[in-house]
Design a protein around this motif. Structure first.
Motif, PDB file in Angstrom:
ATOM      1  N   ARG A  46       0.913  -1.057  -0.099  1.00  0.00           N
ATOM      2  CA  ARG A  46       0.129  -0.011  -0.035  1.00  0.00           C
ATOM      3  C   ARG A  46       0.799   1.259  -0.069  1.00  0.00           C
ATOM      4  O   ARG A  46       0.527   2.171  -0.715  1.00  0.00           O
ATOM      5  CB  ARG A  46      -0.937   0.095   1.426  1.00  0.00           C
ATOM      6  CG  ARG A  46      -1.649   1.180   1.361  1.00  0.00           C
ATOM      7  CD  ARG A  46      -2.745   1.311   2.702  1.00  0.00           C
ATOM      8  NE  ARG A  46      -3.442   2.439   2.528  1.00  0.00           N
ATOM      9  CZ  ARG A  46      -4.905   2.502   2.082  1.00  0.00           C
ATOM     10  NH1 ARG A  46      -5.242   1.459   1.787  1.00  0.00           N
ATOM     11  NH2 ARG A  46      -5.343   3.392   2.163  1.00  0.00           N
ATOM     12  N   ALA A  47       1.887   1.493   0.733  1.00  0.00           N
ATOM     13  CA  ALA A  47       2.804   2.397   0.932  1.00  0.00           C
ATOM     14  C   ALA A  47       3.389   2.712  -0.645  1.00  0.00           C
ATOM     15  O   ALA A  47       3.476   3.846  -0.924  1.00  0.00           O
ATOM     16  CB  ALA A  47       3.755   2.240   1.781  1.00  0.00           C
ATOM     17  N   ILE A  48       3.930   1.648  -1.154  1.00  0.00           N
ATOM     18  CA  ILE A  48       4.421   1.808  -2.175  1.00  0.00           C
ATOM     19  C   ILE A  48       3.512   2.227  -3.499  1.00  0.00           C
ATOM     20  O   ILE A  48       3.924   3.092  -4.266  1.00  0.00           O
ATOM     21  CB  ILE A  48       5.192   0.484  -2.881  1.00  0.00           C
ATOM     22  CG1 ILE A  48       6.356  -0.071  -2.025  1.00  0.00           C
ATOM     23  CG2 ILE A  48       5.647   0.465  -4.390  1.00  0.00           C
ATOM     24  CD1 ILE A  48       6.659  -1.193  -2.243  1.00  0.00           C
ATOM     25  N   LEU A  49       2.376   1.830  -3.414  1.00  0.00           N
ATOM     26  CA  LEU A  49       1.148   1.971  -4.360  1.00  0.00           C
ATOM     27  C   LEU A  49       0.943   3.540  -4.275  1.00  0.00           C
ATOM     28  O   LEU A  49       0.436   4.275  -5.238  1.00  0.00           O
ATOM     29  CB  LEU A  49      -0.126   1.062  -4.408  1.00  0.00           C
ATOM     30  CG  LEU A  49       0.570  -0.311  -4.932  1.00  0.00           C
ATOM     31  CD1 LEU A  49      -0.583  -1.434  -4.546  1.00  0.00           C
ATOM     32  CD2 LEU A  49       0.217  -0.215  -6.672  1.00  0.00           C
ATOM     33  N   LEU A  50       0.793   3.922  -2.950  1.00  0.00           N
ATOM     34  CA  LEU A  50      -0.248   5.117  -2.798  1.00  0.00           C
ATOM     35  C   LEU A  50       0.753   6.412  -2.423  1.00  0.00           C
ATOM     36  O   LEU A  50       0.307   7.737  -2.751  1.00  0.00           O
ATOM     37  CB  LEU A  50      -1.243   4.942  -1.385  1.00  0.00           C
ATOM     38  CG  LEU A  50      -2.156   3.834  -1.955  1.00  0.00           C
ATOM     39  CD1 LEU A  50      -3.303   3.853  -0.935  1.00  0.00           C
ATOM     40  CD2 LEU A  50      -2.687   4.116  -3.382  1.00  0.00           C
ATOM     41  N   GLU A  51       1.898   6.123  -1.734  1.00  0.00           N
ATOM     42  CA  GLU A  51       2.936   7.387  -1.326  1.00  0.00           C
ATOM     43  C   GLU A  51       3.389   8.144  -2.565  1.00  0.00           C
ATOM     44  O   GLU A  51       3.640   7.478  -3.409  1.00  0.00           O
ATOM     45  CB  GLU A  51       3.891   6.911  -0.368  1.00  0.00           C
ATOM     46  CG  GLU A  51       3.603   6.164   1.030  1.00  0.00           C
ATOM     47  CD  GLU A  51       4.722   6.127   1.688  1.00  0.00           C
ATOM     48  OE1 GLU A  51       5.860   6.095   1.279  1.00  0.00           O
ATOM     49  OE2 GLU A  51       4.319   5.703   2.929  1.00  0.00           O
ATOM     50  N   ARG A  56       8.138   6.264 -10.216  1.00  0.00           N
ATOM     51  CA  ARG A  56       7.069   6.101 -11.012  1.00  0.00           C
ATOM     52  C   ARG A  56       6.855   4.595 -11.208  1.00  0.00           C
ATOM     53  O   ARG A  56       7.856   3.772 -11.358  1.00  0.00           O
ATOM     54  CB  ARG A  56       7.843   6.454 -12.447  1.00  0.00           C
ATOM     55  CG  ARG A  56       6.999   6.165 -13.934  1.00  0.00           C
ATOM     56  CD  ARG A  56       7.631   6.864 -14.921  1.00  0.00           C
ATOM     57  NE  ARG A  56       6.666   6.662 -16.132  1.00  0.00           N
ATOM     58  CZ  ARG A  56       6.646   5.480 -16.766  1.00  0.00           C
ATOM     59  NH1 ARG A  56       7.370   4.543 -16.520  1.00  0.00           N
ATOM     60  NH2 ARG A  56       5.894   5.437 -17.747  1.00  0.00           N
ATOM     61  N   ILE A  57       5.585   4.335 -11.353  1.00  0.00           N
ATOM     62  CA  ILE A  57       5.051   2.898 -11.468  1.00  0.00           C
ATOM     63  C   ILE A  57       4.152   2.704 -12.841  1.00  0.00           C
ATOM     64  O   ILE A  57       3.203   3.718 -13.086  1.00  0.00           O
ATOM     65  CB  ILE A  57       4.083   2.664 -10.492  1.00  0.00           C
ATOM     66  CG1 ILE A  57       5.092   2.866  -9.045  1.00  0.00           C
ATOM     67  CG2 ILE A  57       3.720   1.237 -10.631  1.00  0.00           C
ATOM     68  CD1 ILE A  57       3.952   2.519  -7.706  1.00  0.00           C
ATOM     69  N   THR A  58       4.732   1.874 -13.665  1.00  0.00           N
ATOM     70  CA  THR A  58       3.997   1.945 -14.951  1.00  0.00           C
ATOM     71  C   THR A  58       2.425   1.104 -14.734  1.00  0.00           C
ATOM     72  O   THR A  58       2.481   0.498 -13.429  1.00  0.00           O
ATOM     73  CB  THR A  58       4.639   1.024 -15.751  1.00  0.00           C
ATOM     74  OG1 THR A  58       4.720  -0.400 -15.226  1.00  0.00           O
ATOM     75  CG2 THR A  58       6.120   1.452 -16.132  1.00  0.00           C
ATOM     76  N   PRO A  59       1.618   1.513 -15.594  1.00  0.00           N
ATOM     77  CA  PRO A  59       0.254   0.907 -15.330  1.00  0.00           C
ATOM     78  C   PRO A  59       0.276  -0.685 -15.034  1.00  0.00           C
ATOM     79  O   PRO A  59      -0.590  -1.109 -14.047  1.00  0.00           O
ATOM     80  CB  PRO A  59      -0.481   1.176 -16.481  1.00  0.00           C
ATOM     81  CG  PRO A  59       0.098   2.397 -16.980  1.00  0.00           C
ATOM     82  CD  PRO A  59       1.536   2.131 -16.844  1.00  0.00           C
TER      83      PRO A  59
END
Length: 209
Positions: A46-51, A56-59
């Motif tokens: 969750r921290a990786i996804l939302l912070e 940059r995170i690709t789709p």
């Protein structure tokens, strides 16, 4: 004791979903959990996804991280509780992935649905409650919270518009498993609507059986 029921609270950011999930779980004496999160691994993801830390995170990577936390959440929290006969209310589930990563990010819906089914072992909510609110009102509520928005909340209005369209399409495509609730009004007014639709679909309920 029979199998418990799984209820997912879904909706775009700012619709009051987290508050309503908590109130519904209390009303039903159900287990309350959330996604992303719900487990030690899930909270780290969750921290990786939302912070908003500049990563940059690709789709596709975003979707796979969501599916990883869901696989853990399903195996370690949802399935065991349901097998014990407990009712579970989760703040987001597979509908969020289809709405956000499918409609929002533009990933292939068929592939994403298959991946969601694989990650959950085919576990579907007995009922997904979609909270709907006009976009402007949702943004006003977010601003009123006085909190920093997360990475997904910070996306452009066009992204959130696609997400809202996606949620409505999901609900219309599967009306037996989805219910749409007007999220305008006071917290108590919305809670009454949510509980009413749960009673209509899965009840009548005083507390979870």
């Amino acid at each position: 004791m029979g199998r418990g029921r799984l209820i997912a609270l879904e909706g775009p950011d700012g619709t009051g979903k987290t508050t309503q999930a908590s109130l519904l779980a209390t009303a039903l004496d159900a287990l309350l959990t959330r996604e992303p999160g719900g487990t030690a691994l899930g909270e780290r993801l969750r921290a990786i996804l939302l912070e908003r830390d500049g990563i940059r995170i690709t789709p596709k990577a975003e979707a796979l991280l969501m599916l990883a936390q869901r696989a853990e959440h399903t195996a370690c929290v949802l399935a065991p509780a349901l097998e014990e006969g407990r009712w579970v209310v989760t703040d987001r589930y597979t509908g969020s992935t289809l709405a956000y990563q499918g409609y929002g990010r533009g990933l292939d819906m068929e592939e994403l649905a298959l991946a969601c089914s694989w990650a959950t072992g085919g576990l579907q909510p007995d009922l997904s409650v979609l909270l709907e609110l006009p976009g402007a009102e949702a943004r006003r509520r977010q601003a009123a919270r006085g909190q920093l928005v997360d990475r997904l909340e910070d996306e452009a209005a066009s992204f959130h518009h696609r997400v809202a369209i996606g949620y409505r399409a999901l609900a219309e495509a599967d009306p037996l498993r989805w219910a749409v609730v007007d999220a305008s009004g006071t917290v108590d007014e919305v809670a009454a609507r949510v509980l009413e639709v749960v009673n209509q679909r899965l009840g009548p309920l005083g507390i979870a059986r």
